[in-house]
Each structure stands twice: as structure tokens, then as C-alpha cells.
Design a protein around this motif. Structure first.
Motif, PDB file in Angstrom:
ATOM      1  N   ASN A  31      44.692  64.997  33.829  1.00  0.00           N
ATOM      2  CA  ASN A  31      44.102  65.885  32.735  1.00  0.00           C
ATOM      3  C   ASN A  31      43.066  64.608  31.781  1.00  0.00           C
ATOM      4  N   ILE A  32      42.896  65.177  30.517  1.00  0.00           N
ATOM      5  CA  ILE A  32      42.153  64.100  29.732  1.00  0.00           C
ATOM      6  C   ILE A  32      42.609  62.832  29.353  1.00  0.00           C
ATOM      7  N   ILE A  33      43.964  62.608  29.269  1.00  0.00           N
ATOM      8  CA  ILE A  33      44.684  61.679  29.070  1.00  0.00           C
ATOM      9  C   ILE A  33      44.737  60.596  30.026  1.00  0.00           C
ATOM     10  N   THR A  34      44.995  60.834  31.496  1.00  0.00           N
ATOM     11  CA  THR A  34      44.985  60.339  32.512  1.00  0.00           C
ATOM     12  C   THR A  34      43.579  59.927  32.898  1.00  0.00           C
ATOM     13  N   SER A  35      42.591  60.559  32.466  1.00  0.00           N
ATOM     14  CA  SER A  35      41.064  60.328  32.755  1.00  0.00           C
ATOM     15  C   SER A  35      40.679  59.117  31.842  1.00  0.00           C
ATOM     16  N   ILE A  36      41.104  59.203  30.697  1.00  0.00           N
ATOM     17  CA  ILE A  36      40.792  58.167  29.637  1.00  0.00           C
ATOM     18  C   ILE A  36      41.489  56.895  30.310  1.00  0.00           C
ATOM     19  N   TYR A  37      42.518  56.925  30.698  1.00  0.00           N
ATOM     20  CA  TYR A  37      43.452  55.856  31.074  1.00  0.00           C
ATOM     21  C   TYR A  37      42.690  55.158  32.141  1.00  0.00           C
ATOM     22  N   PHE A  38      42.369  55.888  33.195  1.00  0.00           N
ATOM     23  CA  PHE A  38      41.709  55.377  34.326  1.00  0.00           C
ATOM     24  C   PHE A  38      40.336  54.628  34.026  1.00  0.00           C
ATOM     25  N   ILE A  39      39.595  55.177  33.195  1.00  0.00           N
ATOM     26  CA  ILE A  39      38.191  55.061  32.957  1.00  0.00           C
ATOM     27  C   ILE A  39      38.592  53.590  31.965  1.00  0.00           C
ATOM     28  N   LEU A  40      39.354  53.533  30.889  1.00  0.00           N
ATOM     29  CA  LEU A  40      39.593  52.275  30.155  1.00  0.00           C
ATOM     30  C   LEU A  40      40.227  51.179  31.207  1.00  0.00           C
ATOM     31  N   ASN A  41      41.015  51.667  32.270  1.00  0.00           N
ATOM     32  CA  ASN A  41      41.351  50.574  33.064  1.00  0.00           C
ATOM     33  C   ASN A  41      40.187  49.995  34.107  1.00  0.00           C
ATOM     34  N   ILE A  42      39.010  50.884  34.439  1.00  0.00           N
ATOM     35  CA  ILE A  42      37.887  50.466  35.051  1.00  0.00           C
ATOM     36  C   ILE A  42      37.117  49.233  34.104  1.00  0.00           C
ATOM     37  N   VAL A  43      36.918  49.894  32.846  1.00  0.00           N
ATOM     38  CA  VAL A  43      36.319  48.970  31.957  1.00  0.00           C
ATOM     39  C   VAL A  43      36.987  47.410  31.876  1.00  0.00           C
ATOM     40  N   TYR A  44      38.242  47.592  31.510  1.00  0.00           N
ATOM     41  CA  TYR A  44      39.022  46.406  31.338  1.00  0.00           C
ATOM     42  C   TYR A  44      39.204  45.518  32.456  1.00  0.00           C
ATOM     43  N   SER A  45      39.055  46.136  33.845  1.00  0.00           N
ATOM     44  CA  SER A  45      38.979  45.408  34.938  1.00  0.00           C
ATOM     45  C   SER A  45      37.776  44.821  35.220  1.00  0.00           C
ATOM     46  N   LEU A  46      36.684  45.235  34.829  1.00  0.00           N
ATOM     47  CA  LEU A  46      35.422  44.810  35.049  1.00  0.00           C
ATOM     48  C   LEU A  46      35.216  43.622  33.938  1.00  0.00           C
ATOM     49  N   ILE A  47      35.759  43.735  32.703  1.00  0.00           N
ATOM     50  CA  ILE A  47      35.768  42.650  31.619  1.00  0.00           C
ATOM     51  C   ILE A  47      36.642  41.468  32.111  1.00  0.00           C
ATOM     52  N   ILE A  48      37.594  41.760  32.711  1.00  0.00           N
ATOM     53  CA  ILE A  48      38.443  40.633  33.352  1.00  0.00           C
ATOM     54  C   ILE A  48      37.733  39.883  34.448  1.00  0.00           C
ATOM     55  N   ILE A  49      37.249  40.673  35.303  1.00  0.00           N
ATOM     56  CA  ILE A  49      36.554  40.012  36.475  1.00  0.00           C
ATOM     57  C   ILE A  49      35.255  39.264  36.128  1.00  0.00           C
ATOM     58  N   LEU A  50      34.690  39.541  35.016  1.00  0.00           N
ATOM     59  CA  LEU A  50      33.552  39.006  34.563  1.00  0.00           C
ATOM     60  C   LEU A  50      34.003  37.628  33.866  1.00  0.00           C
ATOM     61  N   SER A  51      35.342  37.732  32.894  1.00  0.00           N
ATOM     62  CA  SER A  51      35.654  36.545  32.463  1.00  0.00           C
ATOM     63  C   SER A  51      36.241  35.302  33.426  1.00  0.00           C
ATOM     64  N   ILE A  52      36.544  35.997  34.647  1.00  0.00           N
ATOM     65  CA  ILE A  52      37.221  35.167  35.507  1.00  0.00           C
ATOM     66  C   ILE A  52      35.926  34.326  36.114  1.00  0.00           C
ATOM     67  N   LEU A  53      35.108  35.352  36.591  1.00  0.00           N
ATOM     68  CA  LEU A  53      33.666  34.675  37.217  1.00  0.00           C
ATOM     69  C   LEU A  53      32.949  33.562  36.134  1.00  0.00           C
ATOM     70  N   SER A  54      33.195  33.517  35.042  1.00  0.00           N
ATOM     71  CA  SER A  54      32.574  32.789  33.895  1.00  0.00           C
ATOM     72  C   SER A  54      33.258  31.560  33.882  1.00  0.00           C
ATOM     73  N   LYS A  55      34.678  31.430  34.164  1.00  0.00           N
ATOM     74  CA  LYS A  55      35.419  30.158  34.453  1.00  0.00           C
ATOM     75  C   LYS A  55      35.316  29.333  32.888  1.00  0.00           C
ATOM     76  N   LYS A  56      35.495  30.293  31.911  1.00  0.00           N
ATOM     77  CA  LYS A  56      35.503  29.536  30.552  1.00  0.00           C
ATOM     78  C   LYS A  56      36.915  29.323  30.316  1.00  0.00           C
ATOM     79  N   LYS A  57      37.278  28.192  29.556  1.00  0.00           N
ATOM     80  CA  LYS A  57      38.524  27.792  29.372  1.00  0.00           C
ATOM     81  C   LYS A  57      39.158  28.606  28.157  1.00  0.00           C
ATOM     82  N   ILE A  58      38.353  29.175  27.354  1.00  0.00           N
ATOM     83  CA  ILE A  58      38.743  29.908  26.456  1.00  0.00           C
ATOM     84  C   ILE A  58      39.530  31.115  26.979  1.00  0.00           C
ATOM     85  N   PHE A  59      39.300  31.761  28.250  1.00  0.00           N
ATOM     86  CA  PHE A  59      40.447  32.814  28.913  1.00  0.00           C
ATOM     87  C   PHE A  59      41.419  32.067  29.519  1.00  0.00           C
TER      88      PHE A  59
END
Length: 133
Positions: A31-59
Motif C-alpha cells: 500500500n502507500i505506507i509500505t511504498s513510502i517506507y521502501f522509497i525512503l529506504n532507497i534514499v537513505y541507503s544512497l545517502i549512507i553509501i555516499l557518506s561512506i564513499l566520502s570517507k569523512k570523519k564527521i560520519f
């Protein structure tokens, strides 16, 4: 201590990504709630992957940030374990339970995504301020 928590977070992040793909397979009535959940997971995962690749100490340094991420990963893994041990009918009958969990996790993921972007921008702003001086 910070390194141990950071590496635990990275290990659980890998398991978390695998369980997300397995979790999608366990839901038959999306339904709409599970769709939003999985879309937010994709966005969150991309942000985390980019933060890992940046190798910044702040993370790596904030223990509270890493512990909150670990909590989200473990909670998602627990939801996957619950859904994998249930039948299709039990999952469909407990739709309200899963929707409530997905709403809560979606809010946390949105907050963590915004905070991760904030950490990245503040670090970039501090670098540009030092370059100007």
C-alpha cells in the motif's frame, strides 16, 4: 570504542541492505505506507553509501549517530525475521502492525537522511570557510 561502533554499523548496514530486498519479497499487499517506507529506504541507503564513499570523519565520530543507525538496522532485521516466520495469511492479517512499524521507521529514516545531509553540508561549509581565510 568509536571505531568498533563504526565498523559494527558498516557490517549491519550490509546485512540491512540484504534484508531490505528480502523484506520486499515478503509483502504481498503493498500500500502507500509500505511504498513510502521502501522509497525512503532507497534514499537513505544512497545517502549512507555516499557518506561512506566520502570517507569523512564527521560520519565516523558521533557515537549517537552510529548507534541510532545500528538501532534502525537491527529493527529492520527483526521485522524481516518476523515476516519470514509468518505465513502469507498472517502477514496480510497483521497489516496494521506492519504499517505502524513502517510509519515509525519512515520518520526515523527521514530524520536521519536530513541529519546526514546536514553533517555533510556543515563539513563542506567549514572547509570553504578555512579556504577563504
Amino acid at each position: 570504542m568509536k571505531k568498533i561502533i563504526y565498523y559494527l554499523r558498516m557490517t549491519l548496514f550490509t546485512i540491512y541492505l540484504i534484508t531490505l530486498f528480502l523484506l520486499i519479497d515478503n509483502f504481498y499487499n503493498i500500500n502507500i505506507i509500505t511504498s513510502i517506507y521502501f522509497i525512503l529506504n532507497i534514499v537513505y541507503s544512497l545517502i549512507i553509501i555516499l557518506s561512506i564513499l566520502s570517507k569523512k570523519k564527521i560520519f565516523k565520530n558521533p557515537i549517537s549517530y552510529n548507534i541510532l543507525n545500528i538501532g534502525i538496522y537491527i529493527y529492520t532485521i527483526v521485522i524481516y525475521i518476523i515476516t519470514s516466520s509468518k505465513t502469507k495469511l498472517e502477514i496480510m492479517n497483521n497489516n496494521l502492525y506492519f504499517n505502524n512499524n513502517f510509519i515509525m521507521l519512515s520518520i526515523l529514516l527521514l530524520g536521519l537522511s536530513i541529519y546526514s545531509l546536514y553533517l555533510n553540508n556543515t563539513l563542506d561549509n567549514k572547509k570553504s570557510d578555512k579556504e577563504i581565510k
